[in-house]
Design a protein around this motif. Sequence first.
Motif, PDB file in Angstrom:
ATOM      1  N   GLU A   1       0.839  -1.205   0.000  1.00 13.13           N
ATOM      2  CA  GLU A   1       0.000   0.000   0.000  1.00 13.13           C
ATOM      3  C   GLU A   1       0.875   1.256   0.000  1.00 13.13           C
ATOM      4  OE1 GLU A   1      -2.249  -0.722   3.493  1.00 13.13           O
ATOM      5  OE2 GLU A   1      -3.768  -1.976   2.489  1.00 13.13           O
ATOM      6  N   ASN A   2       1.916   1.233   0.788  1.00 12.53           N
ATOM      7  CA  ASN A   2       2.848   2.353   0.809  1.00 12.53           C
ATOM      8  C   ASN A   2       3.508   2.532  -0.550  1.00 12.53           C
ATOM      9  OD1 ASN A   2       4.802   4.325   2.232  1.00 12.53           O
ATOM     10  ND2 ASN A   2       6.183   2.807   1.360  1.00 12.53           N
ATOM     11  N   ASP A   3       3.868   1.420  -1.201  1.00 12.03           N
ATOM     12  CA  ASP A   3       4.519   1.467  -2.507  1.00 12.03           C
ATOM     13  C   ASP A   3       3.612   2.129  -3.543  1.00 12.03           C
ATOM     14  OD1 ASP A   3       6.903   0.528  -4.084  1.00 12.03           O
ATOM     15  OD2 ASP A   3       5.331  -0.485  -5.216  1.00 12.03           O
ATOM     16  N   ARG A   4       2.337   1.782  -3.534  1.00 11.35           N
ATOM     17  CA  ARG A   4       1.392   2.395  -4.467  1.00 11.35           C
ATOM     18  C   ARG A   4       1.245   3.888  -4.187  1.00 11.35           C
ATOM     19  NH1 ARG A   4      -1.249  -2.733  -4.015  1.00 11.35           N
ATOM     20  NH2 ARG A   4      -2.473  -2.000  -2.219  1.00 11.35           N
ATOM     21  N   ALA A   5       1.269   4.250  -2.908  1.00  8.53           N
ATOM     22  CA  ALA A   5       1.146   5.661  -2.548  1.00  8.53           C
ATOM     23  C   ALA A   5       2.349   6.468  -3.043  1.00  8.53           C
ATOM     24  CB  ALA A   5       1.004   5.809  -1.034  1.00  8.53           C
ATOM     25  N   VAL A   6       3.505   5.830  -3.090  1.00  6.41           N
ATOM     26  CA  VAL A   6       4.702   6.499  -3.600  1.00  6.41           C
ATOM     27  C   VAL A   6       4.604   6.702  -5.112  1.00  6.41           C
ATOM     28  CG1 VAL A   6       7.210   6.256  -3.906  1.00  6.41           C
ATOM     29  CG2 VAL A   6       6.161   5.709  -1.707  1.00  6.41           C
ATOM     30  N   GLY A   7       3.826   5.855  -5.799  1.00  6.30           N
ATOM     31  CA  GLY A   7       3.583   6.071  -7.223  1.00  6.30           C
ATOM     32  C   GLY A   7       4.011   4.959  -8.141  1.00  6.30           C
ATOM     33  N   PHE A   8       4.193   3.755  -7.596  1.00  8.83           N
ATOM     34  CA  PHE A   8       4.692   2.651  -8.404  1.00  8.83           C
ATOM     35  C   PHE A   8       3.626   1.586  -8.653  1.00  8.83           C
ATOM     36  CE2 PHE A   8       8.720   4.417  -7.152  1.00  8.83           C
ATOM     37  CZ  PHE A   8       9.590   4.078  -8.171  1.00  8.83           C
ATOM     38  N   GLN A   9       3.631   1.035  -9.856  1.00  4.13           N
ATOM     39  CA  GLN A   9       3.025  -0.260 -10.122  1.00  4.13           C
ATOM     40  C   GLN A   9       4.102  -1.317  -9.969  1.00  4.13           C
ATOM     41  OE1 GLN A   9       1.005  -0.430 -13.896  1.00  4.13           O
ATOM     42  NE2 GLN A   9      -0.780   0.682 -13.156  1.00  4.13           N
ATOM     43  N   LEU A  10       3.682  -2.577  -9.893  1.00  2.00           N
ATOM     44  CA  LEU A  10       4.642  -3.636  -9.555  1.00  2.00           C
ATOM     45  C   LEU A  10       4.501  -4.827 -10.492  1.00  2.00           C
ATOM     46  CD1 LEU A  10       5.421  -4.791  -5.933  1.00  2.00           C
ATOM     47  CD2 LEU A  10       5.029  -6.470  -7.723  1.00  2.00           C
ATOM     48  N   ILE A  11       5.638  -5.268 -11.014  1.00  2.00           N
ATOM     49  CA  ILE A  11       5.737  -6.535 -11.738  1.00  2.00           C
ATOM     50  C   ILE A  11       6.680  -7.422 -10.937  1.00  2.00           C
ATOM     51  CG2 ILE A  11       6.582  -7.652 -13.848  1.00  2.00           C
ATOM     52  CD1 ILE A  11       5.848  -5.082 -15.347  1.00  2.00           C
ATOM     53  N   SER A  12       6.203  -8.574 -10.524  1.00  2.74           N
ATOM     54  CA  SER A  12       7.014  -9.446  -9.692  1.00  2.74           C
ATOM     55  C   SER A  12       7.919 -10.328 -10.545  1.00  2.74           C
ATOM     56  CB  SER A  12       6.126 -10.327  -8.810  1.00  2.74           C
ATOM     57  OG  SER A  12       5.533 -11.361  -9.583  1.00  2.74           O
ATOM     58  N   THR A  13       8.859 -10.979  -9.902  1.00  3.16           N
ATOM     59  CA  THR A  13       9.717 -11.931 -10.594  1.00  3.16           C
ATOM     60  C   THR A  13       8.896 -13.042 -11.235  1.00  3.16           C
ATOM     61  OG1 THR A  13      11.556 -11.510  -9.077  1.00  3.16           O
ATOM     62  CG2 THR A  13      11.627 -13.546 -10.330  1.00  3.16           C
ATOM     63  N   ASP A  14       7.907 -13.552 -10.510  1.00  2.00           N
ATOM     64  CA  ASP A  14       7.111 -14.668 -10.997  1.00  2.00           C
ATOM     65  C   ASP A  14       6.286 -14.315 -12.231  1.00  2.00           C
ATOM     66  OD1 ASP A  14       8.075 -16.228  -8.949  1.00  2.00           O
ATOM     67  OD2 ASP A  14       6.346 -15.893  -7.636  1.00  2.00           O
ATOM     68  N   ASP A  15       6.035 -13.039 -12.434  1.00  2.00           N
ATOM     69  CA  ASP A  15       5.228 -12.629 -13.583  1.00  2.00           C
ATOM     70  C   ASP A  15       5.870 -13.006 -14.912  1.00  2.00           C
ATOM     71  OD1 ASP A  15       3.104 -11.595 -12.145  1.00  2.00           O
ATOM     72  OD2 ASP A  15       3.969  -9.592 -12.013  1.00  2.00           O
ATOM     73  N   ILE A  16       7.174 -13.214 -14.904  1.00  2.00           N
ATOM     74  CA  ILE A  16       7.821 -13.592 -16.156  1.00  2.00           C
ATOM     75  C   ILE A  16       7.361 -14.979 -16.608  1.00  2.00           C
ATOM     76  CG2 ILE A  16       9.941 -14.796 -15.414  1.00  2.00           C
ATOM     77  CD1 ILE A  16      11.371 -12.715 -17.362  1.00  2.00           C
ATOM     78  N   ASP A  17       6.965 -15.820 -15.645  1.00  2.00           N
ATOM     79  CA  ASP A  17       6.418 -17.142 -15.975  1.00  2.00           C
ATOM     80  C   ASP A  17       4.933 -17.070 -16.268  1.00  2.00           C
ATOM     81  OD1 ASP A  17       8.923 -18.477 -15.449  1.00  2.00           O
ATOM     82  OD2 ASP A  17       8.493 -18.256 -13.311  1.00  2.00           O
ATOM     83  N   ASP A  18       4.215 -16.265 -15.492  1.00  2.00           N
ATOM     84  CA  ASP A  18       2.760 -16.222 -15.610  1.00  2.00           C
ATOM     85  C   ASP A  18       2.281 -15.339 -16.766  1.00  2.00           C
ATOM     86  OD1 ASP A  18       2.733 -17.829 -13.371  1.00  2.00           O
ATOM     87  OD2 ASP A  18       2.535 -16.143 -11.990  1.00  2.00           O
ATOM     88  N   LEU A  19       3.019 -14.261 -17.038  1.00  2.00           N
ATOM     89  CA  LEU A  19       2.607 -13.314 -18.070  1.00  2.00           C
ATOM     90  C   LEU A  19       3.430 -13.440 -19.346  1.00  2.00           C
ATOM     91  CD1 LEU A  19       2.214 -10.068 -15.903  1.00  2.00           C
ATOM     92  CD2 LEU A  19       0.415 -11.701 -16.577  1.00  2.00           C
ATOM     93  N   GLY A  20       4.709 -13.762 -19.187  1.00  2.00           N
ATOM     94  CA  GLY A  20       5.616 -13.812 -20.328  1.00  2.00           C
ATOM     95  C   GLY A  20       6.276 -12.467 -20.575  1.00  2.00           C
ATOM     96  N   ILE A  21       7.407 -12.485 -21.251  1.00  2.00           N
ATOM     97  CA  ILE A  21       8.182 -11.274 -21.496  1.00  2.00           C
ATOM     98  C   ILE A  21       7.417 -10.239 -22.321  1.00  2.00           C
ATOM     99  CG2 ILE A  21      10.227 -10.386 -22.702  1.00  2.00           C
ATOM    100  CD1 ILE A  21      11.756 -12.809 -21.670  1.00  2.00           C
ATOM    101  N   PRO A  22       6.730 -10.621 -23.408  1.00  2.00           N
ATOM    102  CA  PRO A  22       6.016  -9.591 -24.189  1.00  2.00           C
ATOM    103  C   PRO A  22       4.995  -8.805 -23.372  1.00  2.00           C
ATOM    104  CG  PRO A  22       6.204 -11.607 -25.465  1.00  2.00           C
ATOM    105  CD  PRO A  22       6.671 -11.937 -24.084  1.00  2.00           C
TER     106      PRO A  22
END
Length: 394
Positions: free
Chosen positions: A267-288
């Motif tokens: 919640e603090n991270d979002r308040a600072v102004g960031f969206q987040l892509i996790s390490t695992d997203d490279i498997d679940d979402l793919g690089i493109p």
Amino acid sequence: MKVLSVSALVLCQAVALSCSQIPISEDPLSGTKNPSWKTKYGPQYDQPFSGPLSFAHLSYSRCLEDEEANFDIAILGMPFDTGVTYRPGARFGPYAIRSGSRRQRESGGYTMAWGSSPYDQGIKILDCGDVPVSPFDNALAVDQLEIAYSTLLERPTPDATIKKHFTRSIAKDGLEHPRIVSLGGDHTIVLPILRSLNKVYGAISVIHFDAHLDTWAPAGRYPGQDTDQSRVTHGTFFYLAQEEGLISNNSIHAGIRCKLEGVSDLENDRAVGFQLISTDDIDDLGIPEIIRRIRKRVGNTPVYLSLDIDVIDPGLAPATGTPEAGGWTTRELKRVIRGLAGLNFVGADIVEVAPAYDNAEITGIAAADLVHDFLSLFLAKKSPSLAVSSKDEL
């Protein structure tokens, strides 16, 4: 008689007698004149393992001292590591990255992945040495880093009236400014960098590759840190940047996998102004899809790229101060970076390389290769396709 002649020659030289009748380049035994190095072998050049230590054997200048030095892109070392919370040693990062770049050079900068070389596009790239930061006073060191970066950022680019313009359209003053690739140093160096960039571009969107958020609120994450100097660490600098209005609400992390105190950190991270892509997203979402999300987030805003080497798995880049298991591979990271070509990059850094924890220069070599990608990224108009493929020969 020949032996006696040589002995006489040695004696003549030892007592400083006149030996002008015997040319220095002549073999006294045969009388044959020896060719000079340049005549026989040509210009003196550096092997990959020899010569002064500059990035990729580029021309080197102490640009902060040499006010006549100009450039389109500068390589600048920032050997600061007294903002770390775990393992120190990143003050030797600039040295390690330059050492890891020894096999790179201007004459061999073309890569199949980029389909180009950053060194053959009429752009002047110069290694500007290191900022001589104080190792005793963090407040002083942070100010030194800001002044150094601002000094180079205000340097006029060479032939500015005839070269392609990269930053003029997004700078507040309508002028062309050089771009700087900073070699850390720990991640604290980004705070003074953002302060400098803010003077030229206003609030910056940040693409942040890291295992950690680096948006911790000092009072919450580190209780008792209530002095101005103690608030500034390599884990709080984005929080402070948001407090100062240096970053936009279009910033994004990629590769995050650190352990958190709870949902409150997110919640603090979002308040600072960031969206987040996790390490695992490279498997679940793919690089493109990761590339698409990053590009959509930052859009056409001025963009700064900050890369902590610990975004790579420590099995492939062990020399870092806060290693986290389960990171991206170097190849995956490089592919994501190529997909960001064409954005409005105003600068970049690579940080947290601490060579005391390295083996066979694994991390230094990886970091140096990523710097080459940064240079190519700055100059590419769009994401490159594979220009030369092994499939073409089948």
